[in-house]
Design a protein around this motif. Sequence first.
Motif, PDB file in Angstrom:
ATOM      1  N   PHE A  83     -10.631  31.698 -13.490  1.00  0.00           N
ATOM      2  CA  PHE A  83      -9.946  33.076 -14.119  1.00  0.00           C
ATOM      3  C   PHE A  83     -10.341  33.678 -15.234  1.00  0.00           C
ATOM      4  N   SER A  84     -11.060  32.752 -15.921  1.00  0.00           N
ATOM      5  CA  SER A  84     -11.577  33.521 -17.036  1.00  0.00           C
ATOM      6  C   SER A  84     -12.928  34.428 -16.906  1.00  0.00           C
ATOM      7  N   LEU A  85     -13.414  34.532 -15.733  1.00  0.00           N
ATOM      8  CA  LEU A  85     -14.635  35.267 -15.302  1.00  0.00           C
ATOM      9  C   LEU A  85     -13.875  36.334 -14.316  1.00  0.00           C
ATOM     10  N   PHE A  86     -12.533  36.248 -14.038  1.00  0.00           N
ATOM     11  CA  PHE A  86     -12.002  37.360 -13.199  1.00  0.00           C
ATOM     12  C   PHE A  86     -11.714  39.024 -14.003  1.00  0.00           C
ATOM     13  N   PRO A  87     -11.968  39.751 -13.275  1.00  0.00           N
ATOM     14  CA  PRO A  87     -11.665  41.063 -13.926  1.00  0.00           C
ATOM     15  C   PRO A  87     -10.088  41.281 -14.624  1.00  0.00           C
ATOM     16  N   ALA A  88      -9.942  42.091 -15.534  1.00  0.00           N
ATOM     17  CA  ALA A  88      -8.559  42.131 -16.182  1.00  0.00           C
ATOM     18  C   ALA A  88      -7.242  42.347 -15.274  1.00  0.00           C
ATOM     19  N   ASP A  89      -7.614  43.100 -14.178  1.00  0.00           N
ATOM     20  CA  ASP A  89      -6.507  43.349 -13.166  1.00  0.00           C
ATOM     21  C   ASP A  89      -6.457  42.410 -11.959  1.00  0.00           C
ATOM     22  N   ALA A  90      -6.816  41.142 -12.353  1.00  0.00           N
ATOM     23  CA  ALA A  90      -6.766  40.145 -11.127  1.00  0.00           C
ATOM     24  C   ALA A  90      -6.123  39.065 -11.453  1.00  0.00           C
ATOM     25  N   SER A  91      -5.584  38.175 -10.427  1.00  0.00           N
ATOM     26  CA  SER A  91      -4.993  37.265 -10.783  1.00  0.00           C
ATOM     27  C   SER A  91      -5.822  35.934  -9.780  1.00  0.00           C
ATOM     28  N   VAL A  92      -5.287  34.575 -10.117  1.00  0.00           N
ATOM     29  CA  VAL A  92      -6.040  33.649  -9.453  1.00  0.00           C
ATOM     30  C   VAL A  92      -4.943  32.835  -8.552  1.00  0.00           C
ATOM     31  N   LEU A  93      -5.608  32.163  -7.277  1.00  0.00           N
ATOM     32  CA  LEU A  93      -4.786  31.297  -6.557  1.00  0.00           C
ATOM     33  C   LEU A  93      -5.677  30.112  -6.208  1.00  0.00           C
ATOM     34  N   THR A  94      -5.201  29.071  -6.050  1.00  0.00           N
ATOM     35  CA  THR A  94      -5.982  28.092  -5.350  1.00  0.00           C
ATOM     36  C   THR A  94      -5.988  28.085  -3.914  1.00  0.00           C
ATOM     37  N   VAL A  95      -7.160  27.904  -3.193  1.00  0.00           N
ATOM     38  CA  VAL A  95      -7.400  27.950  -1.729  1.00  0.00           C
ATOM     39  C   VAL A  95      -7.316  26.486  -1.301  1.00  0.00           C
ATOM     40  N   GLU A  96      -8.158  25.526  -2.107  1.00  0.00           N
ATOM     41  CA  GLU A  96      -8.356  24.292  -1.532  1.00  0.00           C
ATOM     42  C   GLU A  96      -8.783  23.299  -2.759  1.00  0.00           C
ATOM     43  N   PHE A  97      -8.520  21.848  -2.770  1.00  0.00           N
ATOM     44  CA  PHE A  97      -9.201  21.196  -3.688  1.00  0.00           C
ATOM     45  C   PHE A  97      -9.440  19.819  -3.091  1.00  0.00           C
ATOM     46  N   LYS A  98     -10.215  19.187  -3.495  1.00  0.00           N
ATOM     47  CA  LYS A  98     -10.511  17.627  -3.227  1.00  0.00           C
ATOM     48  C   LYS A  98     -10.604  16.774  -4.534  1.00  0.00           C
ATOM     49  N   ILE A  99      -9.816  16.021  -4.671  1.00  0.00           N
ATOM     50  CA  ILE A  99      -9.931  15.291  -5.745  1.00  0.00           C
ATOM     51  C   ILE A  99     -10.170  13.725  -5.454  1.00  0.00           C
ATOM     52  N   ASN A 100     -11.083  12.997  -6.017  1.00  0.00           N
ATOM     53  CA  ASN A 100     -11.316  11.760  -5.904  1.00  0.00           C
ATOM     54  C   ASN A 100     -10.914  10.928  -7.154  1.00  0.00           C
ATOM     55  N   LEU A 101     -10.066  10.115  -7.024  1.00  0.00           N
ATOM     56  CA  LEU A 101      -9.684   9.131  -8.153  1.00  0.00           C
ATOM     57  C   LEU A 101     -10.600   7.970  -8.284  1.00  0.00           C
ATOM     58  N   LEU A 102     -11.419   7.976  -9.432  1.00  0.00           N
ATOM     59  CA  LEU A 102     -12.200   6.984  -9.588  1.00  0.00           C
ATOM     60  C   LEU A 102     -11.982   5.811 -10.376  1.00  0.00           C
ATOM     61  N   ALA A 103     -10.869   5.928 -11.103  1.00  0.00           N
ATOM     62  CA  ALA A 103     -10.399   4.772 -11.926  1.00  0.00           C
ATOM     63  C   ALA A 103      -9.073   4.843 -12.303  1.00  0.00           C
ATOM     64  N   PRO A 104      -8.205   3.990 -12.455  1.00  0.00           N
ATOM     65  CA  PRO A 104      -6.752   4.075 -13.025  1.00  0.00           C
ATOM     66  C   PRO A 104      -6.730   5.161 -14.225  1.00  0.00           C
ATOM     67  N   ALA A 105      -5.714   5.887 -14.456  1.00  0.00           N
ATOM     68  CA  ALA A 105      -5.477   6.986 -15.355  1.00  0.00           C
ATOM     69  C   ALA A 105      -4.633   6.234 -16.377  1.00  0.00           C
ATOM     70  N   ASP A 106      -5.356   5.144 -17.190  1.00  0.00           N
ATOM     71  CA  ASP A 106      -4.638   4.171 -18.048  1.00  0.00           C
ATOM     72  C   ASP A 106      -5.106   4.537 -19.328  1.00  0.00           C
TER      73      ASP A 106
END
Length: 158
Positions: free
Chosen positions: A80-103
């Motif tokens: 979003f920081s790179l988008f024009p001032a008159d635009a908005s952002v929407l997530t299309v897809e993501f993949k996340i790898n959980l590599l270790a416990p978030a401890d």
Amino acid sequence: MPVFQAPDFQAQDPEFARRVRDSFDRQTIMGLIGARMTRVEPGEAEIELPYRADLCQQHGFFHAGVTSTIADSAGGYAAFSLFPADASVLTVEFKINLLAPADGELLRAVGRVVKPGRTLTVTEAEVLVVKDGREKTCARMAQTLMCLAGRPDMPQAG
């Protein structure tokens, strides 16, 4: 320390930081979980989330859904920081790898643009967990976002 480095990008909107922070402040989920935006630069965003027991799974680690939530927003705001001032952002897809416990006492998600585009932008995010003053990568995300040109990121009236 993050493992990846994004290229230097130029923001199209000189007011990008204010626009990104204002949008972040309107994301009620971020307020609900207690996340805060700690840094925004062209093509990069960082979000921190202090530990709270109600954000955890049964072992007392940050829940994967919470980890994914701040990773999604960090990557989204980097784009979003790179988008024009008159635009908005929407997530299309993501993949996340959980590599270790978030401890730990704090989660820190760092999103960076990999490839900007007119319509689709690709980002990646690294989520680090801080425990006893030491950082450890606990998740990595790859993400695609859509630039909604001509649809400002502002609340609708009424």
